[in-house]
Design an enzyme around this catalytic site. Structure first.
Site, short mmCIF file in Angstrom:
data_model
loop_
_atom_site.label_atom_id
_atom_site.label_comp_id
_atom_site.label_asym_id
_atom_site.label_seq_id
_atom_site.Cartn_x
_atom_site.Cartn_y
_atom_site.Cartn_z
N ASP A 306 0.87 -1.17 0.00
CA ASP A 306 0.00 0.00 0.00
C ASP A 306 0.92 1.24 0.00
O ASP A 306 2.13 1.13 0.18
CB ASP A 306 -0.97 0.00 1.19
CG ASP A 306 -2.20 0.86 0.87
OD1 ASP A 306 -2.15 1.67 -0.08
OD2 ASP A 306 -3.22 0.75 1.57
C1 BGC Z 1 -4.95 3.31 -0.14
C2 BGC Z 1 -5.08 2.28 -1.22
C3 BGC Z 1 -4.94 2.95 -2.56
C4 BGC Z 1 -3.58 3.63 -2.61
C5 BGC Z 1 -3.28 4.28 -3.95
C6 BGC Z 1 -3.70 4.15 -0.30
O1 BGC Z 1 -3.68 5.23 0.56
O2 BGC Z 1 -4.96 2.68 1.11
O3 BGC Z 1 -6.30 1.61 -1.11
O4 BGC Z 1 -5.08 2.01 -3.59
O5 BGC Z 1 -3.55 4.62 -1.62
O6 BGC Z 1 -4.02 5.39 -4.17
#
Ligand code: BGC
Length: 778
Positions: A306
């Site tokens: 993540d």
């Molecule tokens: C989120 C993810 C997301 C990623 C990219 C993160 O902060 O938890 O779910 O896909 O950002 O935007």
């Protein structure tokens, strides 16, 4: 003869071009060849193609494939940002595997060109974006859409989101979110399918099928991403990013099943998670990623971290520095580093120190290259970059029509005591009142992709679109929900919201309007950015001055229909005492107002069922129907039982609940056998009759309880459902097959097993269904 390094590379490169061309043709032949049985299989050819590239790569190029940067830029234009210049230089060297947040065909082509025109091996980038509930045509937020329990329409909406994304140059979405969540306080509950692992599995697979289609090579499909692996929905106290204290029981029986279903369905990628699970950050969790996902489940896609989650292991107190974080993540099976800069900074050094191995690195690279081949990017890196396709396939009339259908199927009728709904189209005076009544932005919800600010059909517009010309439709906002709005152009996703708690002046006007209207549609609930990432709340009631408005309006007119727009289960206990009609409309997307009007005037008979329990009070959270019984489950007049002294322990509106404009009767529940062996199965049948006078759809739900287990079993678990449509007075027999898969659970032996004993089933229209039968497993 002494061959220079450069000459060797040139030779390797020529060989690579030759091979990929040959393999391209081999690929096309593969169906025919595998039929003849005498040639390599499709997957053998794919792995040969992958190896042919891998063998040409330097260590830095390999590490580069594991790097993902965020863009959101004008790729080659002038930029003073150091970070931008840095990313540009890495792209030119071919040391980036993927970009996120670069959107539009023009920007994607421009960024791809940097790699194709400058890097040695010209390995195409894969472009990702959070397409969560639509790209530009916005569908209901995932939690809302899940209330449709309609797998076909959910798959369809994901396929349209994929089509619009792929037509805009993208190849990968970070969806679906498969985090089961039982806590209404958690802002990201809006992004999942609710509290139940079975429903989340079914909906997750439908979404994956929709995104990926039958073939990733299709120019209108995108790779999906099962996230967040794992446990993210169980953050303590509903606080985002918070620690997760669950044991093996919840992990295996509740959290993992949707991910296992996703892996089995062929989801291309997984994303790990920010949280720790019982002390181990998910991103550095070897058992979850390496042993279970890639080992036991034998899943062959790649795992992306993540955002910054590799680096965050330092703040967790699990790694001393980025170098150690990179080592832990790599050794745990995390393949791609989203924006931590940990892999690019330290993997080479870790290799020389033998803290990670080259075969680990190769394995991660191969997984990524494999997807790039499957998407067809090696055959044509600009395959998804076609402006005409972009123009013709995004935000089309056809997509908006489907968005309206999905939206109306997602609406849940919670209360209709006086049969106020459906309204007659010739009712004389309709008042739309409330801060969300004419809002064209809130219905788009959070995580709205490229949804355009203020582009949804508001409730007021939807009503006006529907009624006869002589019907008087008036609007009074009553209050502003917010005290400030984020400046246009700024990314609303990032800013806290501020509620208006002072200015009540317009309530009087709303009351006057309510007094002189035949019916009031009172639109209250939550702003789009009250749910989503980082939007946890300890209060799940009506923020700002909404309670005062609700009070005043319900006193002025008895005929009030509450039209809720929200992203989480709310505390509705007070409003429930004041009104006789409540319509749960979530954040329904681009066509919200039209869809709500379809239901309000009976052009669509509501069929949605709650995918989450709605509590009496936030203090009950986490609240879920599939609880365990406890040793003291009874409700008695004295105190020493498992209950609250100041609130019920049950939900106000339970999981699976939703009304229709007609009624359904359940009768003649029959089991094909009363006893089965551990590997046997039986059929449960029930007759469902539409006893009302309108055509309606009903979600017939099967719940099971394993009465005695080696581990305490939930009081009920959803194990099957079917959505059927019945004409007035029509009956249908619905059958469910109960198999070992239905009955097994992760037992005290730490295995999925069916345990002998008695099982009770219930079939009905919600998790409180009372039609029941028993059978035993020998
Ligand atoms: C989120 C993810 C997301 C990623 C990219 C993160 O902060 O938890 O779910 O896909 O950002 O935007």
């Amino acid at each position: 003869m002494k061959v220079s390094h450069q000459m060797l590379n040139i030779a390797k490169f020529i060989c690579f071009c030759f091979l990929t061309t040959v393999i391209h043709f081999a690929n096309a032949q593969s169906n025919f060849d595998s039929m003849s049985g005498s040639h390599p299989s499709f997957s053998e050819i794919l792995s040969f193609r992958v190896d042919s590239v891998l063998n040409l790569m330097t260590i830095n190029e390999k590490i580069g494939q594991l790097v993902q940067y965020s863009g959101g830029w004008d790729a080659t234009g002038p930029s003073s940002s150091e970070n931008h210049q840095y990313k540009l230089s890495k792209l030119k060297k071919g040391e980036v595997g993927s970009m996120l947040n670069v959107t539009s065909v023009a920007a994607i082509r421009e960024t791809q060109q940097i790699v194709m025109e400058n890097s040695r091996l010209k390995i195409p980038l894969i472009f990702a974006y959070d397409v969560i509930h639509g790209y530009k045509t916005i569908f209901p937020i995932p939690l809302g859409e899940s209330a449709s329990w309609d797998l076909e329409i959910i798959q369809k909406s994901a396929s349209i989101a994929a089509k619009e994304s792929a037509a805009s140059g993208l190849q990968w979405t970070f969806a679906p979110m498969l985090d089961v969540s039982r806590d209404a306080r958690w802002g990201r509950i809006m992004e999942g399918a609710g509290e139940d692992p079975y429903l989340t599995s079914k909906i997750g697979v439908a979404r994956i099928k929709g995104f990926q289609g039958g073939n990733l090579n299709d120019k209108f499909t995108v790779a999906a991403c099962a996230k967040h692996f794992a446990g993210y929905g169980f953050g303590e106290a509903g606080r985002d990013y918070n620690t997760v204290n669950i044991g093996d029981y919840e992990l295996h029986n509740t959290v993992l099943p949707p991910f296992k279903a996703a892996a089995k369905s062929g989801v291309a990628t997984f994303m790990n998670a920010f949280n720790d699970v019982d002390g181990i950050p998910a991103t550095g969790h070897r058992e979850l990623q390496h042993d279970i996902l890639k080992g036991k489940w034998n899943w062959d896609g790649f795992i992306v971290s993540d955002w910054g989650s590799i680096g965050e292991m330092i703040a967790h107190g699990f790694a001393e520095d980025k170098k150690q974080a990179a080592e832990i993540a790599m050794n745990s099976g995390s393949d791609m580093d989203m924006e931590s800069y940990a892999y690019e900074g330290h993997l080479a050094e870790l290799l020389t120190e033998n803290k990670i191995t080259e075969s680990q690195l190769n394995d991660a690279v191969k997984r990524i290259l494999k997807l790039k081949f499957e998407l067809g990017l090696f055959d044509d890196p600009y395959k998804y970059c076609d402006e005409t396709r972009e123009r013709e396939n995004v935000y089309t009339k056809e997509h908006l029509k489907i968005a309206r259908d999905v939206a109306r199927k997602s609406i849940v009728l919670l209360k209709n005591e006086n049969k106020t709904l459906p309204l007659s189209k010739s009712i004389e005076k309709i008042a739309v009142i409330g801060p969300l009544g004419d809002d064209k932005d809130v219905p788009l919800g959070n995580w709205r992709g490229k949804g355009v600010y203020n582009s949804a059909v508001s409730l007021l517009e939807g009503i006006k679109n529907k009624v006869d010309k002589n019907v008087q439709v008036s609007f009074a906002k009553g209050i502003e929900l917010m005290s400030e709005t984020v400046e246009p152009g700024k990314n609303q996703f990032l800013y806290p919201i501020k509620f208006n708690t002072k200015d009540k002046t317009a309530i009087t006007e709303a009351v006057e309007l309510a007094k002189k209207s035949d019916v009031v549609l009172l639109s209250v609930g939550e702003n789009a950015y009250q749910t989503g990432e980082g939007r946890s709340q300890v209060n799940i009631g009506f923020a700002g001055l909404q309670n005062e408005l609700i009070d005043a309006v319900t006193k002025a007119n008895e005929n009030v229909v509450v039209v809720l727009m929200n992203g989480r289960p709310m505390d509705l206990s007070e409003i429930n005492k004041k009104v006789s009609t409540i319509l749960e409309c979530w954040h329904l997307g681009s066509q919200a107002g039209n869809a709500i009007s379809d239901v309000i005037f009976g052009d669509y008979n509501p069929s949605g069922k709650l995918p989450v329990s709605f509590p009496y009070d936030v203090g009950q959270e986490p609240l879920y129907y599939n609880q365990k019984n406890t040793g003291r489950p009874y409700s008695m007049d004295h105190v020493t039982f498992s209950s609250y002294r100041d609130a019920p322990k049950e939900a106000l509106f339970p999981f699976g609940f939703g009304l229709s404009y007609t009624n359904f009767k359940y009768s003649d529940l029959k089991l094909s056998r009363s006893e089965i062996s551990k590997d046997g199965s039986l059929i449960a049948k029930i007759r469902v009759t539409n006893t009302g006078d309108k055509v309606g759809e009903e979600v017939v739900q099967l719940y099971i309880r394993d009465l005695v287990g080696s581990l305490v079993r939930p009081i009920r678990e959803l194990k099957g459902f079917e959505k059927i449509k019945l004409k007035p007075q029509e009956s249908r027999t619905v059958s469910f097959e109960i198999t070992p898969e239905t009955l097994q659970f992760y037992t005290q032996n730490k295995k999925w097993e069916v345990e002998p004993g008695t099982f009770q089933i219930w079939i009905g229209g919600d998790s409180k269904a009372s039609t029941t039968a028993k059978f035993s497993v020998q």
